[in-house]
Motif scaffolding. Sequence first.
Motif, PDB file in Angstrom:
ATOM      1  N   ASN A  17       8.677  19.852  10.300  1.00  0.00           N
ATOM      2  CA  ASN A  17      10.101  20.151  10.870  1.00  0.00           C
ATOM      3  C   ASN A  17      10.904  20.239   9.659  1.00  0.00           C
ATOM      4  N   ALA A  18      10.383  19.602   8.673  1.00  0.00           N
ATOM      5  CA  ALA A  18      11.338  19.324   7.227  1.00  0.00           C
ATOM      6  C   ALA A  18      11.172  20.513   6.472  1.00  0.00           C
ATOM      7  N   HIS A  19      12.198  20.899   5.742  1.00  0.00           N
ATOM      8  CA  HIS A  19      12.378  21.982   4.621  1.00  0.00           C
ATOM      9  C   HIS A  19      11.956  21.353   3.287  1.00  0.00           C
ATOM     10  N   HIS A  20      11.459  22.125   2.364  1.00  0.00           N
ATOM     11  CA  HIS A  20      11.181  21.833   1.059  1.00  0.00           C
ATOM     12  C   HIS A  20      12.540  21.417   0.428  1.00  0.00           C
ATOM     13  N   PRO A  21      12.541  20.564  -0.577  1.00  0.00           N
ATOM     14  CA  PRO A  21      11.656  19.755  -1.299  1.00  0.00           C
ATOM     15  C   PRO A  21      10.944  18.733  -0.321  1.00  0.00           C
ATOM     16  N   LYS A  22       9.724  18.853   0.160  1.00  0.00           N
ATOM     17  CA  LYS A  22       9.065  17.561   1.237  1.00  0.00           C
ATOM     18  C   LYS A  22       7.838  17.335   0.429  1.00  0.00           C
ATOM     19  N   SER A  23       7.364  15.961   0.620  1.00  0.00           N
ATOM     20  CA  SER A  23       6.197  15.511   0.041  1.00  0.00           C
ATOM     21  C   SER A  23       5.535  14.658   1.108  1.00  0.00           C
ATOM     22  N   PHE A  24       4.259  14.370   1.068  1.00  0.00           N
ATOM     23  CA  PHE A  24       3.435  13.611   2.134  1.00  0.00           C
ATOM     24  C   PHE A  24       2.496  12.645   1.276  1.00  0.00           C
ATOM     25  N   VAL A  25       2.557  11.553   1.350  1.00  0.00           N
ATOM     26  CA  VAL A  25       1.345  10.517   0.762  1.00  0.00           C
ATOM     27  C   VAL A  25       0.800   9.744   1.631  1.00  0.00           C
ATOM     28  N   THR A  26      -0.352   9.885   1.935  1.00  0.00           N
ATOM     29  CA  THR A  26      -1.061   8.903   2.841  1.00  0.00           C
ATOM     30  C   THR A  26      -1.447   7.404   2.392  1.00  0.00           C
ATOM     31  N   LEU A  27      -1.368   6.631   3.113  1.00  0.00           N
ATOM     32  CA  LEU A  27      -1.610   5.237   2.722  1.00  0.00           C
ATOM     33  C   LEU A  27      -2.945   4.831   3.488  1.00  0.00           C
ATOM     34  N   ASP A  28      -3.925   5.202   2.813  1.00  0.00           N
ATOM     35  CA  ASP A  28      -5.293   4.866   3.155  1.00  0.00           C
ATOM     36  C   ASP A  28      -5.366   3.454   3.546  1.00  0.00           C
ATOM     37  N   ASN A  29      -6.057   3.116   4.795  1.00  0.00           N
ATOM     38  CA  ASN A  29      -6.479   1.714   5.204  1.00  0.00           C
ATOM     39  C   ASN A  29      -5.287   0.810   5.308  1.00  0.00           C
ATOM     40  N   ALA A  30      -4.093   1.242   5.166  1.00  0.00           N
ATOM     41  CA  ALA A  30      -3.055   0.311   5.593  1.00  0.00           C
ATOM     42  C   ALA A  30      -2.544   0.302   6.786  1.00  0.00           C
ATOM     43  N   ASP A  31      -2.299  -1.121   7.547  1.00  0.00           N
ATOM     44  CA  ASP A  31      -1.748  -1.179   8.904  1.00  0.00           C
ATOM     45  C   ASP A  31      -0.220  -0.808   8.791  1.00  0.00           C
ATOM     46  N   HIS A  32       0.131  -0.584   9.977  1.00  0.00           N
ATOM     47  CA  HIS A  32       1.529  -0.169  10.245  1.00  0.00           C
ATOM     48  C   HIS A  32       2.691  -1.097   9.475  1.00  0.00           C
ATOM     49  N   LEU A  33       2.499  -2.387   9.707  1.00  0.00           N
ATOM     50  CA  LEU A  33       3.496  -3.345   8.714  1.00  0.00           C
ATOM     51  C   LEU A  33       3.231  -3.512   7.365  1.00  0.00           C
ATOM     52  N   LEU A  34       2.191  -3.016   6.945  1.00  0.00           N
ATOM     53  CA  LEU A  34       1.753  -3.106   5.412  1.00  0.00           C
ATOM     54  C   LEU A  34       1.615  -4.639   5.073  1.00  0.00           C
ATOM     55  N   THR A  35       0.851  -5.024   5.932  1.00  0.00           N
ATOM     56  CA  THR A  35       0.590  -6.650   5.750  1.00  0.00           C
ATOM     57  C   THR A  35       0.012  -7.133   4.332  1.00  0.00           C
ATOM     58  N   ASN A  36      -0.757  -6.122   4.105  1.00  0.00           N
ATOM     59  CA  ASN A  36      -1.311  -6.178   2.572  1.00  0.00           C
ATOM     60  C   ASN A  36      -0.340  -5.862   1.395  1.00  0.00           C
ATOM     61  N   PRO A  37      -0.322  -7.007   0.602  1.00  0.00           N
ATOM     62  CA  PRO A  37       0.824  -6.780  -0.311  1.00  0.00           C
ATOM     63  C   PRO A  37       0.311  -5.555  -1.391  1.00  0.00           C
ATOM     64  N   ASN A  38      -0.724  -5.304  -1.774  1.00  0.00           N
ATOM     65  CA  ASN A  38      -1.134  -4.001  -2.438  1.00  0.00           C
ATOM     66  C   ASN A  38      -0.479  -2.725  -1.901  1.00  0.00           C
ATOM     67  N   ASP A  39      -0.393  -2.709  -0.458  1.00  0.00           N
ATOM     68  CA  ASP A  39      -0.075  -1.537   0.067  1.00  0.00           C
ATOM     69  C   ASP A  39       1.427  -1.567  -0.112  1.00  0.00           C
ATOM     70  N   SER A  40       2.262  -2.219   0.207  1.00  0.00           N
ATOM     71  CA  SER A  40       3.736  -2.333  -0.018  1.00  0.00           C
ATOM     72  C   SER A  40       4.127  -2.276  -1.309  1.00  0.00           C
ATOM     73  N   ASN A  41       3.301  -2.822  -2.317  1.00  0.00           N
ATOM     74  CA  ASN A  41       3.992  -2.737  -3.761  1.00  0.00           C
ATOM     75  C   ASN A  41       3.598  -1.295  -4.098  1.00  0.00           C
ATOM     76  N   TYR A  42       2.288  -0.488  -3.505  1.00  0.00           N
ATOM     77  CA  TYR A  42       2.046   0.681  -3.906  1.00  0.00           C
ATOM     78  C   TYR A  42       3.125   1.674  -3.274  1.00  0.00           C
ATOM     79  N   VAL A  43       3.663   1.568  -2.257  1.00  0.00           N
ATOM     80  CA  VAL A  43       4.666   2.193  -1.470  1.00  0.00           C
ATOM     81  C   VAL A  43       5.825   2.469  -2.319  1.00  0.00           C
TER      82      VAL A  43
END
Length: 407
Positions: free
Chosen positions: A214-240
């Motif tokens: 639905n979004a118009h450019h400029p738009k970007s998508f980045v996948t968060l491999d192996n992360a849970d919804h709440l980003l409980t692993n600090p490595n995931d939230s720091n990466y974000v």
Amino acid sequence: MKSTKLKIENNKGYKLNAFLELPANQKPNQYAIFAHCFTCSSSLSAVRNISRALTNYGFGVLRFDFTGLGRSEGEFAESYFSANVEDLIAVSNYMDSNYEAPSLLVGHSLGGAAVLTAASRLDNIKAVATVGAPSTVSHVTHLFSHGISEVKEKGAAEVNIGGRPFKINTEFINDFGKTDLPLIVKNMRKPLLIMHSPIDTIVGIKNAEQLYHNAHHPKSFVTLDNADHLLTNPNDSNYVGNVIGTWVQRYFKQEENQMLETEGEQLVGHLNLVDDNFTTSIQTKNHFMIADEPASIGGDDFGPSPYEYLNAGLAACTVMTLKMYAERKQWDLQEVFVYISHSKKHSDELELDVEKPGYLDHINKKLKFVGNLDQAQKQRLMEIASRCPVHKTIASEVIFNTEVINN
């Protein structure tokens, strides 16, 4: 990085609990607002980690609790979606009046839907980033669907969401169906970063696909491999946080967020007499501190005073020395408290016989030990406390070498 606690009044008069995270040099190039997930709070570790990561890119980040959540005033039943959006706008207005209008919105889960909606109403917002956001606001209603029939019968009900009880009412339920998020995203003409985990079991990855479509450019998508919804692993939230900080630079004016250089010394202190009063920046190789004077003597009280830092150095050295000594002796010392005050006292008050009576520097140190210790052990620890390196430095004659460095 410094965190300042704030109370921000929303349009209903409720005080919203908030924290403002600043870069190490306390001088943000831009400001951002972080919106937390449904039923969460700004104290969630993922929220803190992402906010603090963004400060490394020159952002001042304000994270806050929505109405009725965390330490904000109000009831959860008043924290329906449109109220969340109004909270975001109130926070943006507060920032505009007291600091600088925010230019970036970051939202996690339903907070992502809220920042998309708020961004459509705020001209000052230049970019938006979402993490695990739903593509429709009504997506969250399945979390309290077990209470909807009771609400229809009685007008209100207590439901269990994520193991915690919450009270909801008719207005709370109906409000989630009033916002056409796909249309809002379609009409939004602002850079958008969508981040989502392909294994998110709370908000499925299809939601990211629909938002992106639905979004118009400029738009970007980045996948968060192996992360849970709440980003409980600090490595995931720091990466974000780091990805958002890097991504958004493309859409903002490039400004270098300069740190102080120690020039090979252990520490540097800096006071800008034009911009600041007594507020002094202190930088070591890896850490930043603020020193100031209390308001009672003309300061802004943004940080400890110079003598409080002196006391802090003595306190830290004292407890560390006692730890090492007790461990070497294998004593049951579990905790140490040291209470320190500096003052000027007259030699007569101290009952000292000196050649020239007058006021002297006086440091009062009190110790409290937790553990199974006898009186002899406590007495020995008190003696050792006076042998810590900082104590010995303060108590001895110190030779100073001072020179002026030419620009």
